[in-house]
Scaffold this motif. Structure first.
Motif, PDB file in Angstrom:
ATOM      1  N   ASN A  63       0.821  -1.211   0.000  1.00  0.00           N
ATOM      2  CA  ASN A  63       0.000   0.000   0.000  1.00  0.00           C
ATOM      3  C   ASN A  63       0.856   1.263   0.000  1.00  0.00           C
ATOM      4  OD1 ASN A  63       0.847  -0.484   2.623  1.00  0.00           O
ATOM      5  ND2 ASN A  63      -1.170  -0.230   3.555  1.00  0.00           N
ATOM      6  N   PHE A  64       1.980   1.242   0.741  1.00  0.00           N
ATOM      7  CA  PHE A  64       2.880   2.385   0.735  1.00  0.00           C
ATOM      8  C   PHE A  64       3.496   2.569  -0.654  1.00  0.00           C
ATOM      9  CE2 PHE A  64       3.486   3.943   5.068  1.00  0.00           C
ATOM     10  CZ  PHE A  64       2.778   2.993   5.782  1.00  0.00           C
ATOM     11  N   ALA A  65       3.919   1.455  -1.258  1.00  0.00           N
ATOM     12  CA  ALA A  65       4.540   1.527  -2.580  1.00  0.00           C
ATOM     13  C   ALA A  65       3.550   2.052  -3.618  1.00  0.00           C
ATOM     14  CB  ALA A  65       5.054   0.151  -2.985  1.00  0.00           C
ATOM     15  N   PHE A  66       2.311   1.551  -3.576  1.00  0.00           N
ATOM     16  CA  PHE A  66       1.289   1.987  -4.530  1.00  0.00           C
ATOM     17  C   PHE A  66       0.993   3.470  -4.342  1.00  0.00           C
ATOM     18  CE2 PHE A  66      -2.667   2.515  -6.657  1.00  0.00           C
ATOM     19  CZ  PHE A  66      -2.790   1.484  -7.574  1.00  0.00           C
ATOM     20  N   LEU A  67       0.881   3.906  -3.102  1.00  0.00           N
ATOM     21  CA  LEU A  67       0.579   5.302  -2.816  1.00  0.00           C
ATOM     22  C   LEU A  67       1.658   6.218  -3.388  1.00  0.00           C
ATOM     23  CD1 LEU A  67      -0.825   6.580   0.556  1.00  0.00           C
ATOM     24  CD2 LEU A  67       0.832   7.919  -0.712  1.00  0.00           C
ATOM     25  N   MET A  68       2.922   5.875  -3.156  1.00  0.00           N
ATOM     26  CA  MET A  68       4.012   6.712  -3.670  1.00  0.00           C
ATOM     27  C   MET A  68       4.034   6.717  -5.197  1.00  0.00           C
ATOM     28  SD  MET A  68       7.249   6.266  -1.085  1.00  0.00           S
ATOM     29  CE  MET A  68       7.048   4.514  -0.723  1.00  0.00           C
ATOM     30  N   ALA A  69       3.825   5.553  -5.808  1.00  0.00           N
ATOM     31  CA  ALA A  69       3.829   5.482  -7.267  1.00  0.00           C
ATOM     32  C   ALA A  69       2.713   6.339  -7.855  1.00  0.00           C
ATOM     33  CB  ALA A  69       3.669   4.028  -7.715  1.00  0.00           C
ATOM     34  N   ASP A  70       1.528   6.266  -7.261  1.00  0.00           N
ATOM     35  CA  ASP A  70       0.411   7.058  -7.770  1.00  0.00           C
ATOM     36  C   ASP A  70       0.635   8.541  -7.523  1.00  0.00           C
ATOM     37  OD1 ASP A  70      -2.071   6.863  -9.176  1.00  0.00           O
ATOM     38  OD2 ASP A  70      -3.106   7.446  -7.339  1.00  0.00           O
ATOM     39  N   ASP A  71       1.228   8.894  -6.390  1.00  0.00           N
ATOM     40  CA  ASP A  71       1.544  10.299  -6.120  1.00  0.00           C
ATOM     41  C   ASP A  71       2.555  10.840  -7.130  1.00  0.00           C
ATOM     42  OD1 ASP A  71      -0.197  10.395  -4.016  1.00  0.00           O
ATOM     43  OD2 ASP A  71       1.322  10.401  -2.448  1.00  0.00           O
ATOM     44  N   MET A  72       3.527  10.006  -7.525  1.00  0.00           N
ATOM     45  CA  MET A  72       4.485  10.427  -8.554  1.00  0.00           C
ATOM     46  C   MET A  72       3.753  10.711  -9.861  1.00  0.00           C
ATOM     47  SD  MET A  72       7.622   7.749  -8.003  1.00  0.00           S
ATOM     48  CE  MET A  72       8.106   7.253  -6.347  1.00  0.00           C
ATOM     49  N   ARG A  73       2.861   9.814 -10.234  1.00  0.00           N
ATOM     50  CA  ARG A  73       2.102   9.999 -11.477  1.00  0.00           C
ATOM     51  C   ARG A  73       1.304  11.294 -11.440  1.00  0.00           C
ATOM     52  NH1 ARG A  73      -3.013   9.368 -12.991  1.00  0.00           N
ATOM     53  NH2 ARG A  73      -3.597   8.521 -10.948  1.00  0.00           N
ATOM     54  N   LEU A  74       0.597  11.528 -10.345  1.00  0.00           N
ATOM     55  CA  LEU A  74      -0.234  12.726 -10.232  1.00  0.00           C
ATOM     56  C   LEU A  74       0.613  13.997 -10.225  1.00  0.00           C
ATOM     57  CD1 LEU A  74      -2.772  11.479  -7.538  1.00  0.00           C
ATOM     58  CD2 LEU A  74      -3.237  11.887  -9.964  1.00  0.00           C
ATOM     59  N   ALA A  75       1.731  13.975  -9.500  1.00  0.00           N
ATOM     60  CA  ALA A  75       2.575  15.166  -9.399  1.00  0.00           C
ATOM     61  C   ALA A  75       3.136  15.562 -10.755  1.00  0.00           C
ATOM     62  CB  ALA A  75       3.705  14.923  -8.395  1.00  0.00           C
ATOM     63  N   VAL A  76       3.669  14.596 -11.487  1.00  0.00           N
ATOM     64  CA  VAL A  76       4.288  14.898 -12.784  1.00  0.00           C
ATOM     65  C   VAL A  76       3.217  15.211 -13.829  1.00  0.00           C
ATOM     66  CG1 VAL A  76       5.753  13.974 -14.623  1.00  0.00           C
ATOM     67  CG2 VAL A  76       6.337  13.555 -12.226  1.00  0.00           C
ATOM     68  N   SER A  77       2.055  14.579 -13.732  1.00  0.00           N
ATOM     69  CA  SER A  77       0.963  14.846 -14.681  1.00  0.00           C
ATOM     70  C   SER A  77       0.476  16.290 -14.588  1.00  0.00           C
ATOM     71  CB  SER A  77      -0.208  13.903 -14.423  1.00  0.00           C
ATOM     72  OG  SER A  77       0.139  12.567 -14.697  1.00  0.00           O
ATOM     73  N   SER A  78       0.745  16.957 -13.468  1.00  0.00           N
ATOM     74  CA  SER A  78       0.284  18.335 -13.290  1.00  0.00           C
ATOM     75  C   SER A  78       1.079  19.332 -14.137  1.00  0.00           C
ATOM     76  CB  SER A  78       0.376  18.736 -11.814  1.00  0.00           C
ATOM     77  OG  SER A  78       1.735  18.843 -11.392  1.00  0.00           O
ATOM     78  N   LEU A  79       2.209  18.921 -14.694  1.00  0.00           N
ATOM     79  CA  LEU A  79       2.976  19.805 -15.571  1.00  0.00           C
ATOM     80  C   LEU A  79       2.219  19.994 -16.886  1.00  0.00           C
ATOM     81  CD1 LEU A  79       6.551  18.356 -14.954  1.00  0.00           C
ATOM     82  CD2 LEU A  79       5.722  20.609 -14.236  1.00  0.00           C
ATOM     83  N   PRO A  80       2.070  21.212 -17.369  1.00  0.00           N
ATOM     84  CA  PRO A  80       1.205  21.471 -18.535  1.00  0.00           C
ATOM     85  C   PRO A  80       1.653  20.802 -19.819  1.00  0.00           C
ATOM     86  CG  PRO A  80       2.483  23.444 -17.942  1.00  0.00           C
ATOM     87  CD  PRO A  80       2.647  22.463 -16.814  1.00  0.00           C
ATOM     88  N   TRP A  81       2.925  20.521 -19.977  1.00  0.00           N
ATOM     89  CA  TRP A  81       3.415  19.931 -21.224  1.00  0.00           C
ATOM     90  C   TRP A  81       3.420  18.410 -21.211  1.00  0.00           C
ATOM     91  CZ3 TRP A  81       7.580  16.848 -20.304  1.00  0.00           C
ATOM     92  CH2 TRP A  81       8.335  17.107 -19.158  1.00  0.00           C
ATOM     93  N   VAL A  82       3.123  17.816 -20.053  1.00  0.00           N
ATOM     94  CA  VAL A  82       3.187  16.355 -19.931  1.00  0.00           C
ATOM     95  C   VAL A  82       1.938  15.716 -20.532  1.00  0.00           C
ATOM     96  CG1 VAL A  82       3.160  14.428 -18.300  1.00  0.00           C
ATOM     97  CG2 VAL A  82       4.725  16.351 -17.946  1.00  0.00           C
ATOM     98  N   GLY A  83       2.151  14.720 -21.398  1.00  0.00           N
ATOM     99  CA  GLY A  83       1.038  14.004 -22.004  1.00  0.00           C
ATOM    100  C   GLY A  83       0.737  12.687 -21.316  1.00  0.00           C
ATOM    101  N   GLU A  84       1.767  11.895 -21.045  1.00  0.00           N
ATOM    102  CA  GLU A  84       1.588  10.585 -20.422  1.00  0.00           C
ATOM    103  C   GLU A  84       2.707  10.368 -19.401  1.00  0.00           C
ATOM    104  OE1 GLU A  84       1.414   5.841 -21.719  1.00  0.00           O
ATOM    105  OE2 GLU A  84       2.514   7.298 -22.925  1.00  0.00           O
TER     106      GLU A  84
END
Length: 256
Positions: A63-84
């Motif tokens: 659960n800790f690993a999944f949480l961190m992985a998903d937080d990484m995805r969400l954080a980087v996805s917030s950049l306007p130029w990021v597509g995937e």
């Protein structure tokens, strides 16, 4: 395909690293970058980003690993130029399930089925509140060392706290506290309990005592985490302290 200029790649890489700096290990309240969990960042076409990360042991809590992985995805996805954004955990017993679940956005429970012990939101809030308490206590202790009093601190509201003329080290602690101040909610008081209720001088003193116990566990687990990571990957890091008579709150098998 036209390649991006090197300076654009360098700038975008720095932006990704900056977003990853905001992703915290939920228990230690330390950045995944400071903990040296990130092993690779690859920028691809059409704004794609691939992030690879590791954890100190093969059996770190899923659960800790999944949480961190998903937080990484969400954080980087917030950049306007990021597509995937692709996040890849490697050398972990549940890596395939975690990587697939994060990629599909299916959530922890859907990824692990009956093996999942509840969702992540409750876990996320529990550790966000603990991080808030630790940050608040660190700031209060520092302000007391600077000559402040509990009685005066208890009278401050958020705006007054933010407007204090302080030196650079104090400003860092102040901003870290303010970054988590909305977690418990409540009114405008600068210092509150986990229910958002304003703390008076006596309440602040009681919270300082409680936070000291939490700090001991977090500091031990942080040292243990770094020691396990160094031992696993053969890196020259400071060794974790031997537990001797002290038993960390989480077992070694659950540490990450």
């Amino acid at each position: 395909m036209t390649a991006l200029p090197m300076e654009v790649d360098a700038d975008r890489l720095a932006q990704v690293r900056g977003r990853l700096d905001t992703v915290m290990d939920p228990e230690l309240d330390e950045s995944v970058t400071d903990l040296d969990f990130i092993t690779d960042i690859v920028l691809g076409a059409a704004g794609s980003v691939r992030i690879a990360f590791r954890l100190p042991t093969y059996w770190c809590a899923a659960n800790f690993a999944f949480l961190m992985a998903d937080d990484m995805r969400l954080a980087v996805s917030s950049l306007p130029w990021v597509g995937e954004v692709q996040v890849h955990l490697h050398e972990h017993m549940y890596a395939d399930a975690i990587n697939a679940g994060v990629a599909q956005g299916s959530g922890f429970q859907a990824s692990f089925g009956e093996a999942a012990e509840g969702g992540l939101e409750g876990l996320r809030r529990t550790f966000a509140l603990k991080a808030f308490q630790r940050r608040q206590a660190a700031l209060v202790r520092h302000l007391l060392d600077q000559g402040g009093t509990l009685e005066v601190l208890a009278l401050l509201d958020i705006a007054a706290l933010a407007a204090l003329a302080v030196d650079a080290p104090t400003r860092v602690l102040l901003e870290r506290h303010l970054a988590r101040r909305d977690v418990p909610g409540g009114g405008s008081a600068a210092f509150v309990d986990t229910d958002g209720q304003a703390l008076d001088a006596q309440g602040l003193q009681a919270q300082l005592r409680h936070a000291r116990r939490v700090d001991i566990n977090a500091e031990f687990n942080g040292a243990l985490c770094r020691g396990l990571l160094a031992a696993r990957y053969g890196e020259a890091k400071d060794a974790a302290p031997q537990p001797l008579h002290f038993i960390p709150r989480r077992s070694l098998a659950a540490a990450h």
